[in-house]
Scaffold this motif. Sequence first.
Motif: not given
Length: 320
Positions: A177-206
């Motif tokens: 196994h050869q490492v290329l880079f370390s990666e991070s997770l992000c939480v994503v949603g459909g742009a049209k469903h979350w258009a009015r959501a704040p820039r960062h939504v707390p995980l507890a709310r999601l």
Amino acid sequence: MRSLPHTALALARKLKFHQLQVFDRVLETGSLVRAANETGLTQPAASKIVHELEATFGAPLFLRSNRGMQPTEFGELLGRRVKSMMAELRYLTDEVNAFGSGASGHVIVGTLISASAELLPRTIARLKASAPGVLVSVREAAMTQLFPALASGDLDIVVGRLPERALPLANAFALTHQVLFSESLCVVGGAKHWARAPRHVPLARLRDGAWILPVPESPSRLAAERLFHEAGLALPDDVVESLSVRTNIGLILDSPRGGLMPRAAAARFVDSGLLRVLADTEPGSFGDVGYSLRADKRPSPACERFIACLREVCDRAAGV
């Protein structure tokens, strides 16, 4: 099965490589018709070859039904060896062609969600720009399916999230196994469903909403579970378990369902306006992304060229 043991010399005289090719395709497809089409034969000719092999070994290879051809226990035993032989034939073909032209061959790539949306397309595009004669086949599946296929020679390379060293899967096969880079997770949603959501939504709310999570047997599921655990939260109740990029994107676009994606995999969909990043996680939260190879087999020239392109894409993304 015959009582007298077979010898290598006797089998070498009786068996024909084309017979084994037909057997391999029947085993893979579960269909005489499809196997015949893939090997350029008629169905009766393919059926005759299977019967000849059964006569040679003195044992049935398949159970025939209206649901197709299912291998017997002996058929599965023979299949494991034949798959390795077919892989060696493919390696030989690639090396002979590469020796003459240096720009041909066949690379069969297994991929996971962490590579299929961004890293792999760019690597393939770079490879085809420099060597259009190289055929690339891509198979997307869970790591638990990809690693056995890599070990048997059905795949040349697996690109995606690497298993953590402590996991049994990381050491279950003779792979490197050869490492290329370390990666991070992000939480994503459909742009049209979350258009009015704040820039960062707390995980507890999601957490109380609808989610897509990796399947339980996937090592990336551990990263997802760790994310909720470190936030002091239980896993969501409304969950779809999937590793299919196409299915996940479709679900997220059709409903306000959140999902966890590697940052690089999400980037293209975010840039196109389809997805929106709802929350980021700690750097490296997803794990290491890289590639895996057989430890006992040098990559074919075509695969080595693919690896070079893979590294070039990663270096360019890192600004090297």
